[in-house]
Write an enzyme that holds these catalytic residues in place. Structure first.
Site, short mmCIF file in Angstrom:
data_model
loop_
_atom_site.label_atom_id
_atom_site.label_comp_id
_atom_site.label_asym_id
_atom_site.label_seq_id
_atom_site.Cartn_x
_atom_site.Cartn_y
_atom_site.Cartn_z
CE LYS A 221 -2.19 -1.08 3.88
NZ LYS A 221 -1.56 -2.36 4.25
NE ARG B 281 7.35 -2.86 6.00
CZ ARG B 281 6.02 -2.77 5.92
NH1 ARG B 281 5.45 -2.20 4.88
NH2 ARG B 281 5.25 -3.25 6.89
NE ARG C 77 6.31 -0.43 10.43
CZ ARG C 77 5.20 -0.55 9.71
NH1 ARG C 77 5.15 -0.04 8.48
NH2 ARG C 77 4.15 -1.16 10.20
NE ARG D 145 2.01 -4.94 11.29
CZ ARG D 145 3.03 -4.59 10.49
NH1 ARG D 145 4.24 -5.11 10.70
NH2 ARG D 145 2.85 -3.76 9.51
#
Ligand code: AMP
Length: 190
Positions: free
Chosen positions: A14, A128, A134, A145
């Protein structure tokens, strides 16, 4: 004004595809994940509150993210339209967004949902995590998640489907190919 929801689980692409869209279309990108991470980074009360929830891969309460989005929409009265990325993630958020936009005399034009198999999502997010720093981009948290996505977020697709606004596309392939699938839909509206 054209307002678009870019939808999909963590790792669907996204954020990456939003960057292409804002490069080519005059839309404002509103990512609740990015806004929350900026609050964490800035050490605000909201950031301190949200950090633990985010690190555990859970969803921040609806009223908190709805208020955030409402403030951002009000802050850009000149916007030609918005890309909502990572929002709405629950049915109450989707209902609140409809009301917020209705009050501005506008609406969501379409939701584009990026379909990616779960194994691919997990490997993308872990990869990632090697560069994103993160705390929630790791194999364990991404499972949580994805569970939240299945239980609480997936119904949002049906919400837009019932309004005949849902477009599902294959989110696997080269970035350009995926973006081509998105523009084929967007060009009907712009
Ligand atoms: P994202 O960058 O969209 O993957 O979001 C990262 C984290 O921020 C999520 O796992 C949630 O903890 C929180 N978050 C982002 N957007 C929302 C939302 N619309 N509703 C609730 N929590 C959110």
């Amino acid at each position: 004004m054209i307002n678009l929801v870019l939808f999909g689980p963590p790792g669907a692409g996204k954020g990456t595809q939003s960057e292409f869209i804002i490069r080519d279309y005059r839309l404002i990108h509103l990512s609740t994940g990015n806004i929350l991470r900026a609050e964490v980074e800035a050490g605000t009360e909201l950031g301190k509150y949200a950090k633990q929830i985010m690190d555990e891969g859970k969803l921040v309460p609806d009223e908190v993210v709805i208020k955030m989005i409402s403030n951002k929409i009000d802050a850009t009265p000149e916007a030609q339209g918005f890309i909502f990325d990572g929002f709405p993630r629950t049915i109450p958020q989707a209902e609140a967004l409809d009301t917020l936009l209705l009050n501005k005399g506008t609406a969501i034009a379409c939701m584009i949902s990026l379909n990616v198999p779960e194994d691919e999502l997990v490997s993308r997010v872990v990869k990632r995590g090697e560069v994103s720093n993160r705390p929630d981009d790791n194999a364990e948290t991404v499972r949580k998640r994805l569970e939240e996505y299945q239980q609480r977020t997936l119904p949002v697709a049906s919400f837009y489907q019932s309004q005949e606004k849902l477009f599902e596309i294959d989110g696997v392939g080269s970035l350009e190919d995926i973006y081509g699938r998105i523009t084929a839909i967007l060009n009907h509206y712009i």
